[in-house]
Scaffold this active site. Structure first.
Site, PDB file in Angstrom:
ATOM      1  N   ARG A   1      51.926  75.685  40.692  1.00  0.00           N
ATOM      2  CA  ARG A   1      52.954  74.844  39.891  1.00  0.00           C
ATOM      3  C   ARG A   1      52.443  73.533  40.061  1.00  0.00           C
ATOM      4  O   ARG A   1      51.831  72.536  40.848  1.00  0.00           O
ATOM      5  CB  ARG A   1      54.526  74.382  40.924  1.00  0.00           C
ATOM      6  CG  ARG A   1      56.052  73.166  39.494  1.00  0.00           C
ATOM      7  CD  ARG A   1      56.618  72.844  40.177  1.00  0.00           C
ATOM      8  NE  ARG A   1      57.940  72.117  39.394  1.00  0.00           N
ATOM      9  CZ  ARG A   1      57.438  70.723  39.435  1.00  0.00           C
ATOM     10  NH1 ARG A   1      56.661  69.885  40.445  1.00  0.00           N
ATOM     11  NH2 ARG A   1      58.411  69.796  39.005  1.00  0.00           N
TER      12      ARG A   1
ATOM     13  N   LYS B   1      50.628  65.447  45.074  1.00  0.00           N
ATOM     14  CA  LYS B   1      51.830  64.672  46.191  1.00  0.00           C
ATOM     15  C   LYS B   1      51.580  63.936  47.018  1.00  0.00           C
ATOM     16  O   LYS B   1      49.944  63.511  46.701  1.00  0.00           O
ATOM     17  CB  LYS B   1      52.829  65.713  46.502  1.00  0.00           C
ATOM     18  CG  LYS B   1      53.708  66.792  45.873  1.00  0.00           C
ATOM     19  CD  LYS B   1      54.245  67.963  46.215  1.00  0.00           C
ATOM     20  CE  LYS B   1      55.561  67.857  45.057  1.00  0.00           C
ATOM     21  NZ  LYS B   1      56.051  69.150  45.923  1.00  0.00           N
TER      22      LYS B   1
HETATM   23  N1  PMM Z   1      59.025  69.548  43.544  1.00  0.00           N
HETATM   24  C1  PMM Z   1      58.755  68.780  42.528  1.00  0.00           C
HETATM   25  C2  PMM Z   1      59.437  69.280  41.616  1.00  0.00           C
HETATM   26  N2  PMM Z   1      60.138  70.756  41.847  1.00  0.00           N
HETATM   27  N3  PMM Z   1      59.941  72.726  41.878  1.00  0.00           N
HETATM   28  C3  PMM Z   1      59.264  73.549  42.808  1.00  0.00           C
HETATM   29  N4  PMM Z   1      60.016  74.832  43.253  1.00  0.00           N
HETATM   30  N5  PMM Z   1      58.532  73.189  43.903  1.00  0.00           N
HETATM   31  C4  PMM Z   1      58.387  71.659  44.781  1.00  0.00           C
HETATM   32  O1  PMM Z   1      57.864  71.512  45.893  1.00  0.00           O
HETATM   33  C5  PMM Z   1      58.685  70.825  43.240  1.00  0.00           C
HETATM   34  C6  PMM Z   1      59.549  71.225  42.500  1.00  0.00           C
HETATM   35  C7  PMM Z   1      58.426  67.052  42.787  1.00  0.00           C
HETATM   36  O2  PMM Z   1      57.254  66.822  41.916  1.00  0.00           O
HETATM   37  P1  PMM Z   1      57.475  66.522  40.390  1.00  0.00           P
HETATM   38  O3  PMM Z   1      57.935  64.885  39.671  1.00  0.00           O
HETATM   39  O4  PMM Z   1      55.920  66.467  40.118  1.00  0.00           O
HETATM   40  O5  PMM Z   1      57.952  67.516  39.607  1.00  0.00           O
END
Ligand code: PMM
Length: 291
Positions: free
Chosen positions: A266, A225
């Site tokens: 994650r 991020k």
């Molecule tokens: N951030 C993204 C997508 N999905 N889900 C959860 N539970 N928490 C998060 O902080 C989150 C998420 C955005 O990141 P990405 O585009 O790298 O998937």
């Protein structure tokens, strides 16, 4: 606080004895760090199987980018992207979560084998989502969310970010439970980068221990991020570190989040985080279980 290692009640096989690892497969053309890489369903399934082999306990499949400014895709397009990948991974024995804000997508994904609904809006975006979470009975992620990606950067205003974010998640948990979801299904998430400034992200990461008051497993998604990109900006040019060169920092966050009791982290790149959470668990064990 003591490091959080409790399983989801009723799901003892979800207790890994350490912080869990959720690998990410974004089936999108425009996600900020892996957009376009896994649009082909066969490639996406192969990537998810690889993440599981590398140590991901869960693989999170999403068909809609939520990066700041992202415009929503249609439901049909999201279903078209996500379902073959969920089906393929579940069929290969991988535990899958579906990253969606749409009730219909969540419902179809669970029917196709998804074992978790990861809704970044925590049930606030689609009025039908809470009923789907209740009906399916699968674990449901309530992430802190204040608005869609097009407007969320303007909503990052807090006097006490840690207290306000936890309070808002608690209120949303109450709404979700009032809608029929069993409290034991709930996983909470501070939503790093969602209506948060970089300082807010750091403040939340510094105080993950404060989430123990909600009594639920905490999922932390810091991977690649922008607060990491800014931290690691080139000292000579000031250029922000590119997203795909943030994985070592991500693994460091994984260990530090685990040490504060995160239930799972994650991440896009699994091997380093799979090692990091094992290091943290060994250290905790050597200390006699106290965090
Ligand atoms: N951030 C993204 C997508 N999905 N889900 C959860 N539970 N928490 C998060 O902080 C989150 C998420 C955005 O990141 P990405 O585009 O790298 O998937």
């Amino acid at each position: 606080m003591n490091a959080y290692t409790s399983p989801l009640p009723g799901l003892p096989h979800w207790d890994w004895g350490r912080c869990g690892v959720m690998g990410i497969v974004n089936v999108t053309p425009d996600s900020f760090s892996d957009g376009g890489l896994w649009l082909d369903p066969d490639k996406a399934v192969a990537h998810g199987v690889e993440l599981a082999a590398q140590g991901a306990d869960i693989v999170d499949v999403g068909g809609e980018s939520t990066r700041p400014g992202a415009v929503r895709v249609t439901q049909d397009e999201e279903l078209r992207r996500v379902l073959p990948v969920v089906r393929g991974l579940a069929g290969a024995g991988v535990r899958v979560s579906v990253d969606t804000m749409r009730a219909a997508v969540a419902e179809a994904a669970v029917a196709a084998g998804a074992a978790v609904i990861n809704d970044v809006s925590g049930g606030r975006s689609d009025p039908g989502m809470i009923a789907v979470a209740a009906a399916t009975g699968v674990p449901f992620v309530v992430m802190h969310w204040r608005g869609q990606s097009t407007v969320m950067d303007d909503l990052a205003r807090y006097d006490d970010v840690v207290g306000e974010v936890i309070d808002e998640v608690e209120r949303q948990m109450e709404a979700v439970v009032a809608g029929g979801v069993d409290p034991s299904q709930l996983i909470v998430d501070p939503g790093l980068g969602f209506a948060k400034s970089r300082e807010d992200d750091w403040a939340l990461l510094a105080r993950l221990d404060a989430w123990s008051r909600l009594g639920r497993p905490v999922l932390v998604a810091a991977s690649r991020k922008r607060f990491l990109g800014t931290l690691l900006a080139d000292p000579a040019t000031g250029e922000v570190r590119p997203a795909r060169a943030r994985d070592a920092a991500t693994a460091a966050v994984s260990a530090l989040a685990a040490a504060q009791g995160a239930w799972a982290v994650r991440v896009h790149e699994v091997p380093a985080t799979a090692d990091a959470v094992r290091v943290e668990a060994a250290l905790r064990g050597a200390k006699g279980g106290a965090g």
